[in-house]
Design a protein around this motif. Structure first.
Motif, PDB file in Angstrom:
ATOM      1  N   GLU A 184      -0.098  23.530  19.162  1.00  0.00           N
ATOM      2  CA  GLU A 184      -0.274  24.581  19.484  1.00  0.00           C
ATOM      3  C   GLU A 184      -1.210  25.795  18.237  1.00  0.00           C
ATOM      4  OE1 GLU A 184       1.340  28.253  21.477  1.00  0.00           O
ATOM      5  OE2 GLU A 184       2.043  26.661  22.419  1.00  0.00           O
ATOM      6  N   ASN A 185      -0.473  25.481  17.482  1.00  0.00           N
ATOM      7  CA  ASN A 185      -0.847  26.238  16.208  1.00  0.00           C
ATOM      8  C   ASN A 185      -0.649  25.866  15.347  1.00  0.00           C
ATOM      9  OD1 ASN A 185       0.456  28.343  17.834  1.00  0.00           O
ATOM     10  ND2 ASN A 185       2.975  28.277  16.907  1.00  0.00           N
ATOM     11  N   GLY A 186      -1.604  24.173  14.981  1.00  0.00           N
ATOM     12  CA  GLY A 186      -1.957  23.767  14.108  1.00  0.00           C
ATOM     13  C   GLY A 186      -1.952  22.701  13.630  1.00  0.00           C
ATOM     14  N   SER A 187      -1.425  22.143  12.569  1.00  0.00           N
ATOM     15  CA  SER A 187      -1.423  20.413  13.057  1.00  0.00           C
ATOM     16  C   SER A 187      -0.557  19.758  11.792  1.00  0.00           C
ATOM     17  CB  SER A 187      -2.627  19.767  12.922  1.00  0.00           C
ATOM     18  OG  SER A 187      -3.245  19.929  11.860  1.00  0.00           O
ATOM     19  N   MET A 188       0.075  18.341  11.542  1.00  0.00           N
ATOM     20  CA  MET A 188       0.288  18.120  10.614  1.00  0.00           C
ATOM     21  C   MET A 188       0.470  16.225  10.303  1.00  0.00           C
ATOM     22  SD  MET A 188       4.255  18.086  11.178  1.00  0.00           S
ATOM     23  CE  MET A 188       5.312  17.642  12.901  1.00  0.00           C
ATOM     24  N   THR A 189       0.311  16.314   8.929  1.00  0.00           N
ATOM     25  CA  THR A 189       0.016  14.736   9.370  1.00  0.00           C
ATOM     26  C   THR A 189       1.423  14.247   8.348  1.00  0.00           C
ATOM     27  OG1 THR A 189      -2.141  15.308   8.496  1.00  0.00           O
ATOM     28  CG2 THR A 189      -1.355  13.590   7.226  1.00  0.00           C
ATOM     29  N   VAL A 190       2.160  13.270   8.505  1.00  0.00           N
ATOM     30  CA  VAL A 190       3.477  12.641   7.972  1.00  0.00           C
ATOM     31  C   VAL A 190       2.741  11.298   8.006  1.00  0.00           C
ATOM     32  CG1 VAL A 190       5.763  11.700   9.041  1.00  0.00           C
ATOM     33  CG2 VAL A 190       4.562  13.477  10.414  1.00  0.00           C
ATOM     34  N   HIS A 191       3.414  11.164   6.374  1.00  0.00           N
ATOM     35  CA  HIS A 191       3.068   9.719   6.150  1.00  0.00           C
ATOM     36  C   HIS A 191       4.817   9.000   6.453  1.00  0.00           C
ATOM     37  CE1 HIS A 191      -0.018  11.399   3.637  1.00  0.00           C
ATOM     38  NE2 HIS A 191       0.736  12.098   3.270  1.00  0.00           N
ATOM     39  N   LEU A 192       4.689   7.948   7.156  1.00  0.00           N
ATOM     40  CA  LEU A 192       4.875   7.747   8.013  1.00  0.00           C
ATOM     41  C   LEU A 192       6.317   6.749   7.053  1.00  0.00           C
ATOM     42  CD1 LEU A 192       5.708   7.425  11.053  1.00  0.00           C
ATOM     43  CD2 LEU A 192       4.627   5.440  11.365  1.00  0.00           C
ATOM     44  N   GLU A 193       5.390   6.168   5.948  1.00  0.00           N
ATOM     45  CA  GLU A 193       6.692   5.370   5.417  1.00  0.00           C
ATOM     46  C   GLU A 193       7.141   5.770   4.577  1.00  0.00           C
ATOM     47  OE1 GLU A 193       3.128   4.229   5.108  1.00  0.00           O
ATOM     48  OE2 GLU A 193       2.770   3.464   5.818  1.00  0.00           O
ATOM     49  N   ASN A 194       7.098   7.029   4.079  1.00  0.00           N
ATOM     50  CA  ASN A 194       7.815   8.088   3.175  1.00  0.00           C
ATOM     51  C   ASN A 194       8.698   8.834   4.494  1.00  0.00           C
ATOM     52  OD1 ASN A 194       6.525   7.027   0.913  1.00  0.00           O
ATOM     53  ND2 ASN A 194       5.331   8.994   0.708  1.00  0.00           N
ATOM     54  N   PHE A 195       8.563   9.238   5.097  1.00  0.00           N
ATOM     55  CA  PHE A 195       9.330   9.743   6.321  1.00  0.00           C
ATOM     56  C   PHE A 195      10.462   8.889   6.765  1.00  0.00           C
ATOM     57  CE2 PHE A 195      10.361  11.928  10.417  1.00  0.00           C
ATOM     58  CZ  PHE A 195      10.926  12.587  10.702  1.00  0.00           C
ATOM     59  N   LEU A 196      10.353   7.285   6.821  1.00  0.00           N
ATOM     60  CA  LEU A 196      11.336   6.703   7.358  1.00  0.00           C
ATOM     61  C   LEU A 196      12.196   6.534   6.326  1.00  0.00           C
ATOM     62  CD1 LEU A 196       9.653   4.717  10.054  1.00  0.00           C
ATOM     63  CD2 LEU A 196      10.866   6.504  11.178  1.00  0.00           C
ATOM     64  N   ASN A 197      11.330   6.167   5.086  1.00  0.00           N
ATOM     65  CA  ASN A 197      12.052   5.709   3.258  1.00  0.00           C
ATOM     66  C   ASN A 197      13.522   6.755   3.773  1.00  0.00           C
ATOM     67  OD1 ASN A 197      10.929   3.306   3.077  1.00  0.00           O
ATOM     68  ND2 ASN A 197      10.047   4.097   1.974  1.00  0.00           N
ATOM     69  N   CYS A 198      13.724   7.902   3.958  1.00  0.00           N
ATOM     70  CA  CYS A 198      14.731   8.585   3.602  1.00  0.00           C
ATOM     71  C   CYS A 198      15.856   8.573   4.733  1.00  0.00           C
ATOM     72  CB  CYS A 198      14.095  10.665   4.174  1.00  0.00           C
ATOM     73  SG  CYS A 198      13.972  10.701   6.103  1.00  0.00           S
ATOM     74  N   HIS A 199      15.660   7.701   5.382  1.00  0.00           N
ATOM     75  CA  HIS A 199      17.179   7.502   6.665  1.00  0.00           C
ATOM     76  C   HIS A 199      17.917   8.991   7.178  1.00  0.00           C
ATOM     77  CE1 HIS A 199      16.912   3.030   5.873  1.00  0.00           C
ATOM     78  NE2 HIS A 199      15.562   3.248   4.908  1.00  0.00           N
ATOM     79  N   ASN A 200      16.656   9.609   7.332  1.00  0.00           N
ATOM     80  CA  ASN A 200      18.214  10.784   8.085  1.00  0.00           C
ATOM     81  C   ASN A 200      17.185  10.716   9.867  1.00  0.00           C
ATOM     82  OD1 ASN A 200      18.650  13.263   9.193  1.00  0.00           O
ATOM     83  ND2 ASN A 200      17.830  14.089   6.605  1.00  0.00           N
ATOM     84  N   ILE A 201      18.609  10.499  10.817  1.00  0.00           N
ATOM     85  CA  ILE A 201      18.097  10.216  12.068  1.00  0.00           C
ATOM     86  C   ILE A 201      17.290  11.911  12.344  1.00  0.00           C
ATOM     87  CG2 ILE A 201      19.298   9.960  13.946  1.00  0.00           C
ATOM     88  CD1 ILE A 201      18.271   7.179  13.022  1.00  0.00           C
TER      89      ILE A 201
END
Length: 146
Positions: free
Chosen positions: A8-25
């Motif tokens: 609704e208020n904008g957009s975002m880009t998530v780098h999936l490999e980096n995001f999942l490497n943090c191992h934070n459920i």
């Protein structure tokens, strides 16, 4: 792989490999919640596909790493035997004699080689363990997504 999420208020880009490497459920749960309430719910399928591909690559990676671990373990045993042999031969001579110096050089070489091989072995073992942790994490993420 990048996810482009529009809401609704904008957009975002998530780098999936980096995001999942943090191992934070908890962060994964938040991301899934955002995706489900966004204008691009198909991103959830993209995450699922990515994780399924990673899980499929688990077994071949583990076999390859296991081969290295077995090889390095054998090299460590061989090098340790050589080091023990050279140390025993060196101890037969008086200190600073020609024979002692000859075997002392070999002892230094084998110690250095043993140190390097053990370092390589530790890195492969940690890679093996990290791969197992990744698989467990990915399974948890798949449970959240489905």
């Amino acid at each position: 792989m990048d996810l482009k999420i529009k809401y609704e208020n904008g957009s975002m880009t998530v780098h999936l490999e980096n995001f999942l490497n943090c191992h934070n459920i908890s962060k994964v749960k938040k991301l899934v919640k955002i995706i489900r309430s966004s204008f691009t719910p198909e991103c959830e399928g993209i995450i699922r596909e990515y994780i399924e591909q990673e899980i499929e690559q688990f077994e071949p990676r583990q076999r390859e790493i296991s081969k290295y671990i077995i090889g390095y373990t054998g090299k460590v045993k061989f090098c340790q035997a050589q080091l023990d042999n050279c140390t025993a031969n060196r101890n037969r001579y008086k200190r600073n004699s020609d024979g002692w110096k000859h075997y002392n050089n070999h002892v230094k070489q084998f110690r250095q080689e043993l140190k390097e091989i053990k370092s390589l072995l530790r890195s492969r073992q940690s890679e093996y363990d990290r791969n197992i942790r990744d698989k467990d994490f990915y399974k948890k993420v798949l449970e959240i997504i489905t």
